[in-house]
Design an enzyme around this catalytic site. Sequence first.
Site, PDB file in Angstrom:
ATOM      1  CG  ASN A 259      -0.252   0.366   2.612  1.00 33.69           C
ATOM      2  OD1 ASN A 259       0.738   0.551   2.703  1.00 33.69           O
ATOM      3  ND2 ASN A 259      -1.271  -0.318   3.551  1.00 33.69           N
ATOM      4  CE  LYS A 260      -0.424   8.324  -1.092  1.00 34.32           C
ATOM      5  NZ  LYS A 260      -2.255   8.178  -1.383  1.00 34.32           N
ATOM      6  NE  ARG A 261      -0.705   3.192   6.989  1.00 33.95           N
ATOM      7  CZ  ARG A 261      -0.905   1.998   7.205  1.00 33.95           C
ATOM      8  NH1 ARG A 261       0.163   1.940   7.728  1.00 33.95           N
ATOM      9  NH2 ARG A 261      -2.025   1.766   6.712  1.00 33.95           N
TER      10      ARG A 261
END
Length: 502
Positions: A259-261
């Site tokens: 994911n982006k995080r």
Amino acid sequence: MKVRVRFAPSPTGPLHIGGVRTALYNYLFAKKYHGSFILRIDDTDSARFVSEAEKYIIETFKWLKITFDEGPHCNGNYGPYRQSERKAIYREYIDKLLSKNLAYIAFDTYEDLEHKRHNIPNFQYDASTRMNMINSLTLSKKETKKRISNNDQYVIRIKVTPGQTIVINDLIRNKININSSTLDDKVIYKSSNNLPTYHLASVIDDHLMKITHVIRGEEWLPSTPLHIIIYQYLGWEQTIPIFAHLPLLLNPNGKGKLNKRDSKQSEFPIFPLQWIDHKTKEHISGYREIGYLPEALINFLALLGWTPNNNQEIFSINELSTLFSLDKCSRNGIKFDYQKAKWFNHQYIQQKSDEDIAKLFLHHYANKLENQNFDRIAKIVRMVKNRVNFIKDFWIESDFFFIAPIRYEKHSVQKHWKIESSIQLTELCTLLTSISNFSSKILEKAIKTWIANKNYHTSKIMNACRLSLVGAAKGPNIFYIIEMLGKEETITRIKKAIKVLM
Ligand code: GLU
């Protein structure tokens, strides 16, 4: 039967790197079987629609040189290829499902549903609850009509028959049986935007576009039984495509979906191209801007889920499309090994000719390299190539060839500049003045002979010399550097260092 596959992204933001892999696998599969590769824009979710996303998708594949045979940007015989432009097409099928009592209209508000979810454990809108809800099954025909003509918001739900076995034939996961009692009556149409939801639209389009294989991410596997039911309800059992659900891409540590995080924390890109978030004004770099070569990214992604028979790792796109097969795809999630992506880029940079890399280097640093001779840049590229992973690294590794050092790295000065350095390098300048052929071989011989005659220490002298020419303890073979800089520049730099560091 001609193979027809589609990549069907929803334009809700920048395309995720996992989406690029899905598209690539579809492309390879189509190429292998001389089929068609179609781009369809699944834009029925008006609330999450982001207008720049489609352009971004098209630009991504243009950069990667992955071409579509049909799509909103290149036409084809099965268009329109944007679902929002297919409203009229869907109407017929929605009416068919309603008239056959295979779907129904539901008026429950968001609050009604929240209330149920709150009060009934594991509430699901299905055969066990639908008769207690506000819908065309529980309201009279008259009331239903009245509500619609009053412009009351409603949705259409599919009417799932419980207790049936739904069989998914998946090329990667083999046969999967699902009991329809576990499924809910999914929303297939919303009056708010007069569009079917993804589930219905994608089944109708896959059918009308004659899609033979649906190759998509594993996250869509839970929706597949519903899609099969829709095929059955519409009388299309014979043309249900063959499914292949690709393994999820996991975080580098293998815990959870990529994911982006995580990408932010571990500083690796998750998008193919730069994305500017119009709300936050945040600029998020993509693989392209970081300096990935399209071939390297393709090779990296191809192996994230597919394993060839041998240990080969470097594949051209043509080799990939010949060898690729869905039955060699993994069922288990794949760790996103970003170091490997860098490794691939490094390999592809080594493979390219010095001239090709020089062109990219020049393009990347147009301002800095404006007045430089192309052949000289190509020679410099050859010298530092094996040290770089990205085109942008070329500048870090070779800036001193283009500009004389302004300062000298403190740590290197402490380590390499000795009391005797000034005297020795002054002598070196005299020696260099006397050499007319400035080729690295001749320089090496002359300098080493001088060092031996004087009983000096080679590495001490060469380190101090490097420091004067480069400004730091970095760079390729020192004799190559001297040759490349030429007599005048080398002597000027050494003299300046003596003055500054003495
Ligand atoms: N529109 C879906 C998505 O956003 C496509 C899923 C599918 O391939 O059916 O990924």
